[in-house]
Every structure is written in structure tokens, then in C-alpha cells.
Motif scaffolding. Sequence first.
Motif, short mmCIF file in Angstrom:
data_model
loop_
_atom_site.label_atom_id
_atom_site.label_comp_id
_atom_site.label_asym_id
_atom_site.label_seq_id
_atom_site.Cartn_x
_atom_site.Cartn_y
_atom_site.Cartn_z
N VAL A 1 0.73 -1.11 -0.23
CA VAL A 1 -0.23 0.00 0.28
C VAL A 1 1.19 1.08 0.14
CG1 VAL A 1 -1.42 1.05 1.20
CG2 VAL A 1 -1.75 -1.08 1.21
N TYR A 2 0.52 2.62 -0.86
CA TYR A 2 1.64 3.36 -1.25
C TYR A 2 0.61 4.79 -1.99
CZ TYR A 2 1.56 1.56 -5.87
OH TYR A 2 1.02 0.90 -7.54
N VAL A 3 1.88 5.90 -0.90
CA VAL A 3 0.73 6.71 -1.60
C VAL A 3 1.35 7.35 -3.44
CG1 VAL A 3 1.32 9.45 -1.69
CG2 VAL A 3 0.37 8.05 0.53
N GLY B 1 -2.73 0.47 -4.49
CA GLY B 1 -2.46 -0.26 -3.63
C GLY B 1 -1.96 -1.89 -4.81
N ILE B 2 -0.96 -2.82 -4.70
CA ILE B 2 -0.86 -3.83 -4.99
C ILE B 2 -1.15 -5.06 -4.62
CG2 ILE B 2 0.87 -5.52 -6.49
CD1 ILE B 2 2.70 -2.80 -6.57
N GLU C 1 -3.03 -3.40 -9.35
CA GLU C 1 -2.93 -2.44 -8.83
C GLU C 1 -3.63 -1.84 -9.02
OE1 GLU C 1 0.23 1.69 -9.26
OE2 GLU C 1 -1.06 1.41 -10.56
N VAL C 2 -4.30 -1.12 -7.54
CA VAL C 2 -5.52 -0.14 -7.69
C VAL C 2 -5.41 1.00 -6.66
CG1 VAL C 2 -7.85 -0.47 -6.61
CG2 VAL C 2 -7.06 -2.52 -6.79
N VAL C 3 -5.45 1.83 -7.65
CA VAL C 3 -5.48 3.06 -7.03
C VAL C 3 -7.10 4.56 -7.14
CG1 VAL C 3 -4.96 5.94 -7.71
CG2 VAL C 3 -3.44 3.71 -8.43
N LEU C 4 -7.12 4.45 -5.79
CA LEU C 4 -8.07 5.40 -5.29
C LEU C 4 -7.67 6.98 -5.41
CD1 LEU C 4 -10.26 5.90 -3.77
CD2 LEU C 4 -9.72 5.64 -1.57
#
Length: 165
Positions: free
Chosen positions: A26-28, A92-93, A67-70
Motif C-alpha cells: 500500500v503506497y501513496v 495498492g498492489i 494495482e488499484v488506485v483510489l
Amino acid sequence: MADEQQVNGAAQDDAPQQQAFQIQRVYVKDVSFEAPNSPAVFRQEWKPELSLDLNVNNTKLEDNTYEVVLKITATNKVNGEVAFLAEVHQAGIFTIADSLEDGQRAHLLGAFCPNILFPYARETLSSLVSRATFPQLNLAPVNFDAVFAQHIQRQQQEAAEATQQ
């Protein structure tokens, strides 16, 4: 000797199975903050008009890995002028097993993963706003399951309308 065979047999039964879902990271991915009307906005009475925009995207990186990006964009106006615009892309991956059906995979990518990412994005957004000395911004929880269900329903309606034409 009989005890050893049972222990070894139990060890074989407890062998790791492929997990259907795993969080890898999980990352910015991106952060942006603007206060275009400062310092004048700090001298006005604080009657904010907050608008939020949420968006979820996913990309398949390789077999079973996504990869999911919110993306959350918060725009706050005071007296019609932008006080601040803050945007966070929390990513997040995730590993999702092939054994899951397409509907289950879509639900994981469209609802479950954003539920995992949201608290991180909310904290980052709140920190950005506080560091800019604006009043604290606390976002309410989002029901991504309901949002995903609405998205699916909208897609089905559009498909039904397209076949009628």
C-alpha cells in the motif's frame, strides 16, 4: 513412531494453500495540494463548501497481480473562491487468485480494495489540510460495496438500453 507419522501427516494437511487474496503493498502514488487564494482566504469567515470526488481505477500488472488506485479530490470553497484543492492517489498492489470468478474479482477490485485503501487516503488528505493550517478535514467512511453495486446496476441499464436501440 505412530506419533511421528500423525505429526508428519498433520503437517502435510496444513501445507500452505494458494490464498485467494493478498495485499502486496500500500503506497501513496501522487499527492497534490493548492491554496490559490491564500493568504486572503485566512482572513475570511470560515464557511466552507466542500466537494469530494472519488474515483477507483485498476490495472493488471501481471498474472494475478493488480494495482488499484483510489483517487480522492477535495475542493473547499469559501465565498465562492477556492480555499484549497487537495488530491491524493492512494494505491495498492494486490494478488488475486485465478480460481475466483470474474464477478468476485471485479468486486474485490472495485469495492474491497478501495475499502482497504480509503483509511490511508483519508489520513493523508487530513494531514495535508492540517499542515496548510486549515481546519481539520475528517472524511466520513464510504460504503464502496454500495458504490460498486450502483456502478454494476448502471452498466446493466446502459447495456439494456443499447440492445433496445
